[in-house]
Design a protein around this motif. Structure first.
Motif, mmCIF file in Angstrom:
data_model
loop_
_atom_site.group_PDB
_atom_site.id
_atom_site.type_symbol
_atom_site.label_atom_id
_atom_site.label_comp_id
_atom_site.label_asym_id
_atom_site.label_seq_id
_atom_site.Cartn_x
_atom_site.Cartn_y
_atom_site.Cartn_z
ATOM 1 N N ALA A 131 0.829 -1.203 0.000
ATOM 2 C CA ALA A 131 0.000 0.000 0.000
ATOM 3 C C ALA A 131 0.866 1.258 0.000
ATOM 4 N N PRO A 132 0.386 2.318 -0.620
ATOM 5 C CA PRO A 132 1.157 3.574 -0.632
ATOM 6 C C PRO A 132 1.221 4.206 0.752
ATOM 7 N N MET A 133 2.263 4.991 0.952
ATOM 8 C CA MET A 133 2.434 5.732 2.206
ATOM 9 C C MET A 133 1.932 7.160 2.027
ATOM 10 N N GLY A 134 1.264 7.672 3.040
ATOM 11 C CA GLY A 134 0.758 9.036 2.973
ATOM 12 C C GLY A 134 0.737 9.699 4.319
ATOM 13 N N ILE A 135 -0.455 9.819 4.891
ATOM 14 C CA ILE A 135 -0.624 10.512 6.150
ATOM 15 C C ILE A 135 0.090 9.804 7.296
ATOM 16 N N GLU A 136 0.370 8.486 7.109
ATOM 17 C CA GLU A 136 1.058 7.748 8.173
ATOM 18 C C GLU A 136 2.393 8.369 8.521
ATOM 19 N N VAL A 137 3.120 8.806 7.489
ATOM 20 C CA VAL A 137 4.452 9.388 7.714
ATOM 21 C C VAL A 137 4.349 10.656 8.549
ATOM 22 N N VAL A 138 3.378 11.492 8.214
ATOM 23 C CA VAL A 138 3.188 12.744 8.957
ATOM 24 C C VAL A 138 2.834 12.454 10.411
ATOM 25 N N LEU A 139 1.933 11.504 10.631
ATOM 26 C CA LEU A 139 1.514 11.175 11.997
ATOM 27 C C LEU A 139 2.671 10.616 12.818
ATOM 28 N N ILE A 140 3.495 9.772 12.193
ATOM 29 C CA ILE A 140 4.643 9.210 12.908
ATOM 30 C C ILE A 140 5.627 10.300 13.301
ATOM 31 N N LEU A 141 5.895 11.234 12.399
ATOM 32 C CA LEU A 141 6.831 12.327 12.701
ATOM 33 C C LEU A 141 6.279 13.230 13.801
ATOM 34 N N LEU A 142 4.980 13.505 13.753
ATOM 35 C CA LEU A 142 4.375 14.326 14.805
ATOM 36 C C LEU A 142 4.448 13.618 16.161
ATOM 37 N N ALA A 143 4.145 12.312 16.171
ATOM 38 C CA ALA A 143 4.208 11.548 17.417
ATOM 39 C C ALA A 143 5.638 11.481 17.946
ATOM 40 N N THR A 144 6.604 11.380 17.041
ATOM 41 C CA THR A 144 8.010 11.348 17.450
ATOM 42 C C THR A 144 8.418 12.653 18.115
ATOM 43 N N GLY A 145 8.063 13.765 17.494
ATOM 44 C CA GLY A 145 8.393 15.063 18.073
ATOM 45 C C GLY A 145 7.726 15.279 19.414
ATOM 46 N N LEU A 146 6.457 14.874 19.527
ATOM 47 C CA LEU A 146 5.730 15.039 20.782
ATOM 48 C C LEU A 146 6.338 14.176 21.885
ATOM 49 N N ALA A 147 6.708 12.937 21.556
ATOM 50 C CA ALA A 147 7.314 12.053 22.555
ATOM 51 C C ALA A 147 8.638 12.618 23.053
ATOM 52 N N GLY A 148 9.451 13.133 22.138
ATOM 53 C CA GLY A 148 10.722 13.725 22.539
ATOM 54 C C GLY A 148 10.538 14.939 23.424
ATOM 55 N N LEU A 149 9.566 15.783 23.076
ATOM 56 C CA LEU A 149 9.304 16.988 23.874
ATOM 57 C C LEU A 149 8.825 16.629 25.270
ATOM 58 N N LEU A 150 7.889 15.694 25.370
ATOM 59 C CA LEU A 150 7.375 15.296 26.678
ATOM 60 C C LEU A 150 8.467 14.664 27.539
ATOM 61 N N ALA A 151 9.314 13.850 26.922
ATOM 62 C CA ALA A 151 10.409 13.235 27.682
ATOM 63 C C ALA A 151 11.381 14.284 28.186
ATOM 64 N N ARG A 152 11.643 15.275 27.362
ATOM 65 C CA ARG A 152 12.552 16.352 27.770
ATOM 66 C C ARG A 152 11.979 17.133 28.950
ATOM 67 N N LEU A 153 10.695 17.464 28.867
ATOM 68 C CA LEU A 153 10.055 18.215 29.943
ATOM 69 C C LEU A 153 10.006 17.395 31.228
ATOM 70 N N ALA A 154 9.710 16.099 31.096
ATOM 71 C CA ALA A 154 9.587 15.253 32.279
ATOM 72 C C ALA A 154 10.922 15.026 32.973
ATOM 73 N N SER A 155 12.033 15.127 32.252
ATOM 74 C CA SER A 155 13.347 14.820 32.831
ATOM 75 C C SER A 155 14.047 16.034 33.406
ATOM 76 N N ARG A 156 13.441 17.216 33.319
ATOM 77 C CA ARG A 156 14.145 18.422 33.750
ATOM 78 C C ARG A 156 14.544 18.380 35.216
ATOM 79 N N HIS A 157 13.649 17.896 36.105
ATOM 80 C CA HIS A 157 13.933 17.959 37.534
ATOM 81 C C HIS A 157 14.993 16.972 37.980
ATOM 82 N N TYR A 158 15.414 16.025 37.095
ATOM 83 C CA TYR A 158 16.439 15.088 37.506
ATOM 84 C C TYR A 158 17.840 15.687 37.441
#
Length: 337
Positions: A131-158
């Motif tokens: 099957a062709p790739m389309g919106i899946e790529v965009v969603l994966i990149l958005l989820a990747t960026g969000l996961a990285g941002l949340l992990a960064r924010l959560a680790s600040r107090h350590y």
């Protein structure tokens, strides 16, 4: 840190917090590795061999054998985990936020890519028919960026280092006019953090398997796993802050939700030694003692509100927090003018 007219003291329950973070990171690392390997293997009878692994635009233009499609992302993930470990050992400005960001973003990116590849090749006779790739790529990149941002924010107090602990029974602090004192502390329960990681990873695994089409277990199971994971995550750590504005107790890795009391709303502050049995268990508990946030046995900062209710939280350096709160409460009762 100390600025002109401002005194700040810090305390951190680093060892339990770091232990929980390490166990959670290890669980995440092992879980992602298992997902990367299991997704194509579980669906191997429904996949072509070789299978499409690269798309030029929307159409597939390259392939790998099933074995390579299993081993390549797993090896790439192993390199990312080793990189995160190296960053974690480096005690500079990069760690531990960079390690958490690497694991969170890398894990989401690789599992998302593997799930999309399996989904695109599922029940296809040849890799060219994927099957062709389309919106899946965009969603994966958005989820990747969000996961990285949340992990960064959560680790600040350590990144904070523990301050020297004062002797028990420290007297109330004197707050000179014009000065602003700040007390910060943090505590965590590593076992609650680990349990949250296990339930959360299970929810992610079911969601990825459902999205890729490998299983039709469905989203109700994802919800049943995600809710306890979020509940345990929120109850597994606290950040406590005392300033001229009063007491703030923030829950979870982001310090939210939070409970706040101004000095005028408090009647007193003290230190008590409590156990989990007295509090009724671990986490957020309500019983005859009032409300207790019990993350470890020992000294607790306890405040009594003007309504006559008690709120206790188990944190390091509770004596100094109680002393500062006592001084702030006394200052609000001094006559003005």
């Amino acid at each position: 840190m100390t600025d002109e007219g401002t005194t700040s003291t810090r305390a951190a329950e680093e060892r339990p917090a770091h232990r929980g973070a390490v166990w959670a990171a290890a669980t995440w690392s092992a879980g992602v590795l298992a997902l990367l390997i299991a997704l194509p293997l579980v669906a191997r009878d429904r996949l072509p061999d070789p299978l499409a692994t690269h798309w030029g635009g929307r159409e597939p233009d390259d392939s790998m054998s099933l074995t390579a499609a299993v081993l390549f992302p797993a090896a790439f993930w192993a390199v990312l985990v080793l990189t995160a470990v190296a960053l974690r050992r480096y005690r500079g400005n990069l760690a531990p936020g960079a390690a958490a960001t690497t694991l969170a973003a890398g894990g989401v990116l690789l599992t998302g890519a593997q799930a999309s590849i399996v989904h695109a090749n599922l029940d296809r006779a040849r890799w060219q028919d994927a099957a062709p790739m389309g919106i899946e790529v965009v969603l994966i990149l958005l989820a990747t960026g969000l996961a990285g941002l949340l992990a960064r924010l959560a680790s600040r107090h350590y990144g904070t280092r523990p301050a020297p602990r004062p002797a028990a029974g420290a007297p109330a602090l004197e707050v000179p006019p014009g000065s602003h004192l700040v007390w910060l502390s943090h505590a965590a329960n590593p076992w609650l953090q680990l349990a949250a990681a296990v339930f959360g990873l299970a929810a992610v695994a079911v969601a990825v398997a459902t999205t890729s089409g490998v299983t039709d277990v469905g989203w109700p199971l994802v919800l049943l796993l995600a809710l306890p994971a979020l509940t345990m995550l929120v109850c597994s750590s606290v950040r406590v802050r005392v300033t001229a504005a009063g007491l703030t107790v923030g829950f979870g890795p982001f310090g939210w939700p939070a409970r706040r009391w101004s000095p005028a709303e408090l009647d007193s502050a003290r230190v008590e030694r409590r156990t989990a049995a007295q509090a009724g268990g671990w986490g957020y508990r309500i019983n005859g003692l009032g409300t207790t946030v019990m993350l470890r046995g020992g000294a607790c900062l306890v405040v009594r509100t003007r309504r006559g209710t008690d709120f206790a939280v188990s944190v390091d350096d509770a004596e100094r927090g109680a002393a500062l709160l006592t001084a702030l409460i006394a200052r609000t009762r001094q006559p003005t003018g």
